[in-house]
Motif scaffolding. Structure first.
Motif, PDB file in Angstrom:
ATOM      1  N   MET A   1      -8.064   0.301  -0.068  1.00  0.00           N
ATOM      2  CA  MET A   1      -7.218   0.929  -1.074  1.00  0.00           C
ATOM      3  C   MET A   1      -7.014  -0.045  -2.234  1.00  0.00           C
ATOM      4  O   MET A   1      -6.718  -1.217  -2.013  1.00  0.00           O
ATOM      5  N   ALA A   2      -7.190   0.493  -3.465  1.00  0.00           N
ATOM      6  CA  ALA A   2      -6.987  -0.357  -4.648  1.00  0.00           C
ATOM      7  C   ALA A   2      -5.495  -0.591  -4.849  1.00  0.00           C
ATOM      8  O   ALA A   2      -4.677   0.291  -4.617  1.00  0.00           O
ATOM      9  N   MET A   3      -5.156  -1.800  -5.270  1.00  0.00           N
ATOM     10  CA  MET A   3      -3.752  -2.103  -5.595  1.00  0.00           C
ATOM     11  C   MET A   3      -3.710  -2.808  -6.943  1.00  0.00           C
ATOM     12  O   MET A   3      -4.360  -3.829  -7.144  1.00  0.00           O
ATOM     13  N   ALA A   4      -2.957  -2.204  -7.876  1.00  0.00           N
ATOM     14  CA  ALA A   4      -2.837  -2.799  -9.220  1.00  0.00           C
ATOM     15  C   ALA A   4      -1.506  -3.539  -9.277  1.00  0.00           C
ATOM     16  O   ALA A   4      -1.382  -4.648  -8.763  1.00  0.00           O
ATOM     17  N   GLY A   5      -0.469  -2.921  -9.849  1.00  0.00           N
ATOM     18  CA  GLY A   5       0.851  -3.572  -9.849  1.00  0.00           C
ATOM     19  C   GLY A   5       1.507  -3.509  -8.470  1.00  0.00           C
ATOM     20  O   GLY A   5       2.416  -4.278  -8.165  1.00  0.00           O
ATOM     21  N   GLY A   6       1.078  -2.561  -7.653  1.00  0.00           N
ATOM     22  CA  GLY A   6       1.553  -2.470  -6.272  1.00  0.00           C
ATOM     23  C   GLY A   6       2.872  -1.734  -6.092  1.00  0.00           C
ATOM     24  O   GLY A   6       3.356  -1.622  -4.967  1.00  0.00           O
ATOM     25  N   ILE A   7       3.437  -1.210  -7.163  1.00  0.00           N
ATOM     26  CA  ILE A   7       4.765  -0.580  -7.032  1.00  0.00           C
ATOM     27  C   ILE A   7       4.708   0.590  -6.047  1.00  0.00           C
ATOM     28  O   ILE A   7       5.487   0.652  -5.085  1.00  0.00           O
ATOM     29  N   ASP A   8       3.797   1.513  -6.259  1.00  0.00           N
ATOM     30  CA  ASP A   8       3.708   2.682  -5.370  1.00  0.00           C
ATOM     31  C   ASP A   8       3.076   2.314  -4.034  1.00  0.00           C
ATOM     32  O   ASP A   8       3.518   2.783  -2.985  1.00  0.00           O
ATOM     33  N   VAL A   9       2.046   1.477  -4.073  1.00  0.00           N
ATOM     34  CA  VAL A   9       1.376   1.111  -2.819  1.00  0.00           C
ATOM     35  C   VAL A   9       2.389   0.460  -1.867  1.00  0.00           C
ATOM     36  O   VAL A   9       2.501   0.843  -0.706  1.00  0.00           O
ATOM     37  N   VAL A  10       3.146  -0.501  -2.375  1.00  0.00           N
ATOM     38  CA  VAL A  10       4.083  -1.223  -1.497  1.00  0.00           C
ATOM     39  C   VAL A  10       5.206  -0.289  -1.030  1.00  0.00           C
ATOM     40  O   VAL A  10       5.583  -0.299   0.142  1.00  0.00           O
ATOM     41  N   ASN A  11       5.681   0.571  -1.945  1.00  0.00           N
ATOM     42  CA  ASN A  11       6.723   1.533  -1.527  1.00  0.00           C
ATOM     43  C   ASN A  11       6.209   2.418  -0.397  1.00  0.00           C
ATOM     44  O   ASN A  11       6.918   2.697   0.558  1.00  0.00           O
ATOM     45  N   MET A  13       3.839   1.663   1.722  1.00  0.00           N
ATOM     46  CA  MET A  13       3.680   0.857   2.945  1.00  0.00           C
ATOM     47  C   MET A  13       5.018   0.710   3.666  1.00  0.00           C
ATOM     48  O   MET A  13       5.089   0.699   4.890  1.00  0.00           O
ATOM     49  N   LYS A  14       6.095   0.648   2.875  1.00  0.00           N
ATOM     50  CA  LYS A  14       7.425   0.579   3.506  1.00  0.00           C
ATOM     51  C   LYS A  14       7.707   1.861   4.287  1.00  0.00           C
ATOM     52  O   LYS A  14       8.470   1.863   5.245  1.00  0.00           O
ATOM     53  N   ASP A  15       7.069   2.967   3.834  1.00  0.00           N
ATOM     54  CA  ASP A  15       7.258   4.255   4.525  1.00  0.00           C
ATOM     55  C   ASP A  15       6.212   4.496   5.609  1.00  0.00           C
ATOM     56  O   ASP A  15       6.085   5.606   6.112  1.00  0.00           O
ATOM     57  N   GLY A  16       5.385   3.489   5.891  1.00  0.00           N
ATOM     58  CA  GLY A  16       4.456   3.629   7.013  1.00  0.00           C
ATOM     59  C   GLY A  16       2.984   3.683   6.644  1.00  0.00           C
ATOM     60  O   GLY A  16       2.130   3.646   7.526  1.00  0.00           O
ATOM     61  N   LEU A  17       2.661   3.769   5.345  1.00  0.00           N
ATOM     62  CA  LEU A  17       1.239   3.753   4.965  1.00  0.00           C
ATOM     63  C   LEU A  17       0.631   2.426   5.434  1.00  0.00           C
ATOM     64  O   LEU A  17       1.227   1.367   5.217  1.00  0.00           O
ATOM     65  N   ALA A  18      -0.538   2.512   6.076  1.00  0.00           N
ATOM     66  CA  ALA A  18      -1.170   1.283   6.578  1.00  0.00           C
ATOM     67  C   ALA A  18      -2.649   1.292   6.232  1.00  0.00           C
ATOM     68  O   ALA A  18      -3.490   1.557   7.094  1.00  0.00           O
ATOM     69  N   PRO A  19      -3.011   1.019   4.969  1.00  0.00           N
ATOM     70  CA  PRO A  19      -4.432   1.044   4.610  1.00  0.00           C
ATOM     71  C   PRO A  19      -5.182  -0.051   5.378  1.00  0.00           C
ATOM     72  O   PRO A  19      -4.639  -1.150   5.545  1.00  0.00           O
ATOM     73  N   PRO A  20      -6.407   0.241   5.828  1.00  0.00           N
ATOM     74  CA  PRO A  20      -7.158  -0.775   6.574  1.00  0.00           C
ATOM     75  C   PRO A  20      -7.477  -1.995   5.719  1.00  0.00           C
ATOM     76  O   PRO A  20      -7.605  -3.105   6.233  1.00  0.00           O
ATOM     77  N   ALA A  21      -7.606  -1.810   4.407  1.00  0.00           N
ATOM     78  CA  ALA A  21      -7.863  -2.954   3.517  1.00  0.00           C
ATOM     79  C   ALA A  21      -7.240  -2.670   2.157  1.00  0.00           C
ATOM     80  O   ALA A  21      -7.267  -1.530   1.697  1.00  0.00           O
TER      81      ALA A  21
END
Ligand code: FAD
Length: 254
Positions: A1-11, A13-21
């Protein structure tokens, strides 16, 4: 999964999203560059350009000042210093504003997938293509925002007073006191904004004021039924969208 500023990605992940990379895009050369295209017919905004850089870009202030001014209103300074243009679009959140403004301006995304390079898709059409974009491992390189033709004045007007339930943008190109083309975009009601060309080409600016209500009403009537849940009065968003669009049209006419 691409991560730029990470605001949405990290949010997420806090809710359980677990991308393999997770792949950080921050180090990619020129991912945040904002510049005039070599053909001088568009502004290229790097996928990783932060909101604050868009709002303060000398290139945008010189060529598309309304876009810089609208972008300046996105979020607060903490988010503007971290969030990116592509992250805003690709988070696919109905209340986010990037897709509304960029659809109005006829912008396109330049992207690559696992098996292709340099593909292009209009931002206003991306909503239908989003699922297949992610399935194919899509990675946005930049946004291409076309410039108006020589002799044409471009305005982008925007009402976000009811965000996140409703935002309305109007892009209008004029030359010699008449409209060349116009596009209205309504955000907040669907996963991706609804965009519609307004049938006002050739109308003199002096006559636009009188047509504002009718033009706005018929544009909003074309909008598919909203899919984002709304717990207020039925048809409130549609009614207000028409009022806000009419005001923007009258503002240009004035
Ligand atoms: C408190 C708060 C207030 C906010 N207010 C507003 C507001 O007023 N208006 C508004 O519009 N937004 C607002 N936002 C949203 C904010 O603008 C976005 O969260 C931000 O732009 C996301 O960018 P990012 O770089 O952090 O994205 P990321 O979290 O890094 O990525 C988001 C998504 O995009 C994908 N992605 C990112 N870059 C690429 C790329 N180059 N290619 C392919 N996929 C990519 C990621 O994989 C992920 O799916 C707000 C957010 C917060 C937390």
């Amino acid at each position: 999964m691409a991560m730029a500023g990470g605001i949405d990605v990290v949010n997420r992940m806090k809710d359980g999203l677990a991308p393999p990379a997770l792949v950080l895009l921050g180090g990619v050369a020129d991912i945040d560059a904002i510049r005039l295209s070599p053909q001088r017919d568009a502004i290229e905004v790097g996928a990783g350009a932060r909101h604050d850089a868009v709002a303060n870009s000398d290139v945008l202030l010189a060529w598309l000042p309304d876009l810089a001014r609208c972008w300046e209103r996105i979020a607060n300074i903490r988010i503007r210093m971290q969030g990116t243009v592509a992250g805003n679009l690709l988070a696919l959140m109905s209340g986010y504003e990037g897709a509304v403004l960029l659809s109005a301006l006829g912008a396109s995304m330049v992207y690559s997938t696992r098996d292709s390079r340099g593909d292009m898709i209009a931002v206003r059409k991306f909503g239908e293509a989003a699922d297949s974009f992610f399935e194919r491992g899509g990675l946005v390189e930049k946004l291409r925002v076309p410039l108006p033709m020589a002799g044409t004045t471009r305005r982008l007007l925007y009402d976000r007073s009811l965000r996140p339930i409703l935002t309305v943008a109007l892009r209008i190109d004029c030359a010699g006191g008449a409209v060349v083309s116009a596009c209205a975009v309504i955000g907040g009601c669907h996963r991706w904004p609804f965009a519609c060309d307004l049938p006002v080409a050739g109308v003199a600016l002096s006559e636009l004021h009188a047509q504002a209500d009718g033009t706005a009403r018929s544009a909003v009537r074309q909008m598919p039924e909203p899919t984002v849940p709304w717990f207020g009065v039925a048809n409130y968003r549609e009614t207000v969208a028409s009022v806000l669009l009419s005001r923007l049209i009258r503002e240009v006419a004035a």
